[in-house]
Design an enzyme around this catalytic site. Structure first.
Site, mmCIF file in Angstrom:
data_model
loop_
_atom_site.group_PDB
_atom_site.id
_atom_site.type_symbol
_atom_site.label_atom_id
_atom_site.label_comp_id
_atom_site.label_asym_id
_atom_site.label_seq_id
_atom_site.Cartn_x
_atom_site.Cartn_y
_atom_site.Cartn_z
ATOM 1 N N GLY A 233 -24.553 11.697 -3.980
ATOM 2 C CA GLY A 233 -23.127 11.539 -4.343
ATOM 3 C C GLY A 233 -22.182 11.711 -2.965
ATOM 4 C CD GLU A 268 -32.051 13.162 -6.214
ATOM 5 O OE1 GLU A 268 -31.146 12.880 -7.066
ATOM 6 O OE2 GLU A 268 -33.116 13.861 -6.746
ATOM 7 N N PRO A 269 -29.272 10.753 -1.183
ATOM 8 C CG PRO A 269 -29.219 10.286 0.890
ATOM 9 C CD PRO A 269 -30.066 10.983 -0.106
ATOM 10 N N GLY A 270 -27.623 7.507 -1.725
ATOM 11 C CA GLY A 270 -27.760 6.256 -2.074
ATOM 12 C C GLY A 270 -26.580 5.607 -1.289
ATOM 13 C CB CYS A 338 -15.792 -17.269 -19.956
ATOM 14 S SG CYS A 338 -16.419 -18.498 -19.394
ATOM 15 C CD GLU A 339 -16.678 -11.029 -20.506
ATOM 16 O OE1 GLU A 339 -15.569 -10.143 -20.942
ATOM 17 O OE2 GLU A 339 -17.813 -11.037 -21.133
HETATM 18 N N1 LLP Z 1 -29.217 11.042 -7.540
HETATM 19 C C1 LLP Z 1 -29.277 11.279 -8.852
HETATM 20 C C2 LLP Z 1 -29.914 11.784 -9.863
HETATM 21 C C3 LLP Z 1 -28.194 10.236 -9.256
HETATM 22 O O1 LLP Z 1 -28.038 9.865 -10.646
HETATM 23 C C4 LLP Z 1 -27.436 9.255 -8.180
HETATM 24 C C5 LLP Z 1 -26.504 8.249 -8.787
HETATM 25 C C6 LLP Z 1 -27.839 9.514 -6.900
HETATM 26 C C7 LLP Z 1 -28.746 10.605 -6.840
HETATM 27 C C8 LLP Z 1 -27.294 8.682 -5.904
HETATM 28 O O2 LLP Z 1 -25.942 8.769 -5.929
HETATM 29 P P1 LLP Z 1 -25.019 8.160 -4.499
HETATM 30 O O3 LLP Z 1 -25.482 8.907 -3.194
HETATM 31 O O4 LLP Z 1 -25.230 6.767 -4.457
HETATM 32 O O5 LLP Z 1 -23.490 8.634 -4.997
HETATM 33 N N2 LLP Z 1 -22.968 2.459 -10.332
HETATM 34 C C9 LLP Z 1 -21.928 3.413 -9.799
HETATM 35 C C10 LLP Z 1 -22.588 4.670 -9.457
HETATM 36 C C11 LLP Z 1 -23.548 5.380 -10.098
HETATM 37 C C12 LLP Z 1 -24.318 6.418 -9.469
HETATM 38 C C13 LLP Z 1 -25.487 6.855 -10.422
HETATM 39 N N3 LLP Z 1 -26.140 8.116 -9.924
HETATM 40 C C14 LLP Z 1 -21.096 2.794 -8.702
HETATM 41 O O6 LLP Z 1 -21.067 1.536 -8.518
HETATM 42 O O7 LLP Z 1 -20.181 3.421 -8.046
#
Ligand code: LLP
Length: 404
Positions: A233, A268-270, A338-339
């Site tokens: 997050g 769990e960083p993305g 087309c949106e």
């Molecule tokens: N762990 C869990 C259980 C999650 O549901 C998520 C993201 C993450 C880790 C990773 O979160 P991050 O570090 O990337 O913020 N599509 C949306 C974001 C959806 C995130 C869903 N869960 C966007 O484009 O902003």
């Protein structure tokens, strides 16, 4: 990314050159930025060396996951497909955690077979299903329970997950019930408490609150957790207006939480790992004048980058070749789909553009390609990894023959 002689570059390679060779739209990732992000992330929390599980949902490219793995990261997955991809990238199963509210029996079965570190369950029914399958297989399975701490992440409502009205995790009462259930099961080893309150969080306070709730709940149970999974997050500044997340304060709150407690922290960083590593390179197809504004019709569309259409997200948008001439009219950057929501950003002030000019849409590394689709039967864009002076194709552009 920087301008050199008014030309936008990535790792010193001009985007113009990239477009000439690989065409547009095109995802360009910077290896050095990825490396920097991972090292910074580790540095921010080095006093307790957490297990960092990259959230594969943010970017599922096997070649990028392979690079990430080389830094010792594990993976957070939310489907059997992501689990397979993490394994294909060579991630050690002992560093994989599996989250998600709706894991099917075959997904649970596969995860058990692969001996991953943790299945983070999100309901009593899921725990019972894990127990049933583990019993059949005569295995003892390591699980976590995801707690819904009822904490407002103060982020976009669409990507908030930690409030009681969200479908994620279980409330306190259920949490205690599940602990009891697990104590009576020979096939479940309850090792972890997990939380994840949302995404694109730029304020450390929600994390502090989340930790307080977790602290209080753990104190009320006499269960010894080996892991506390704090989710991901951590937000990134998409615009100059955004403040940066204060990692020092988040780290301090975790250290306070860890006092008198012997647990391993998992993250769990993305987005914070991959978000600002990539740029979507796109070309102006047409410019259409309307009364008040000009539509800049790009060859990238919402199928390539869904975030603006889905969340109203704004990504910095830059000209590839800089000039000093400013357009008199507002520009609305749109795609050919087309949106009406197929639009990236509206800018009052932008340099004058002409047809065939190149435009760079920034910070698309997370939830860019992974949310892309074939809507309007558009092939998915090519992905390139720029590493030093090398440009590696890490996913080929789809061809129509793959689709038709
Ligand atoms: N762990 C869990 C259980 C999650 O549901 C998520 C993201 C993450 C880790 C990773 O979160 P991050 O570090 O990337 O913020 N599509 C949306 C974001 C959806 C995130 C869903 N869960 C966007 O484009 O902003």
């Amino acid at each position: 990314m920087k301008y050199i002689n008014k030309k936008l570059t990535i790792e010193n390679i001009g985007f113009q050159k990239i477009a000439n060779k690989f065409e547009t739209p095109c995802y360009c990732y910077s290896y050095s930025k990825l490396e920097e992000n991972i090292n910074n992330f580790k540095k921010n929390f080095k006093s307790f060396s957490p297990l960092i599980c990259f959230a594969v949902k943010s970017n599922t490219n096997v070649n990028l996951i392979r690079e990430i793995k080389k830094f010792g990261l594990g993976a957070d997955v939310v489907s059997i497909g992501e689990l397979m991809m993490a394994l294909k990238a060579g991630i050690n199963p002992n560093k994989i955690v599996f989250s998600g509210v709706g894991k099917t029996s075959s997904e649970i079965s596969f995860a058990i077979k692969k001996k991953i570190l943790l299945i983070n369950a999100e309901s009593i029914s899921e725990i019972k299903e894990i127990n049933r399958i583990a019993k059949l297989k005569r295995k003892k399975v390591q699980v976590g329970i995801r707690l819904n701490p009822n904490t407002d992440a103060k982020t976009l409502s669409q990507i908030s997950t930690g409030k009681k009205e969200n479908k994620f995790g279980v409330n306190r009462k259920t949490f205690y019930e599940i602990i009891k259930y697990c104590k009576n099961s020979k096939n479940i080893n309850l090792k972890c408490l997990s939380v994840h309150i949302g995404s694109q969080i730029l304020n450390h306070r929600p994390y502090e609150k989340m930790l307080n709730v977790v602290n209080e709940i753990i104190n009320k149970t006499n269960h010894e957790f080996e892991f506390i999974d704090l989710g991901g997050g951590m937000g990134i500044p998409y615009s100059e207006k955004n403040k940066k997340l204060n990692y020092k304060k988040y780290n301090k709150a975790i250290l306070k939480f860890l006092k008198k407690r012997k647990v391993k922290i998992i993250f769990e960083p993305g987005r914070s790992i991959i978000g600002d590593t990539a740029t979507l390179l796109t070309k102006v197809i047409y410019i259409k004048d309307s009364e008040r504004k000009k539509f800049i019709i790009l060859d990238a569309a919402m199928n390539d980058l869904m975030r603006p259409a889905l969340y109203g997200a704004e990504h910095r948008t830059l000209p590839v070749n800089k000039s000093n001439k400013i357009s008199k009219k507002t520009y609305e950057f749109v795609g050919p789909i087309c949106e009406s929501t197929d639009k990236f950003i509206t800018l009052k002030k932008f340099q004058k553009l002409k047809e065939k000019d190149l435009v760079a849409i920034c910070d698309v590394g997370a939830y860019g390609m992974s949310l892309s689709s074939n809507y309007n039967l558009r092939p998915k864009a090519v992905e390139l990894l720029i590493k030093g002076s090398k440009i590696n194709v890490i996913r080929k552009r789809q061809k129509h023959k793959n689709l038709i």
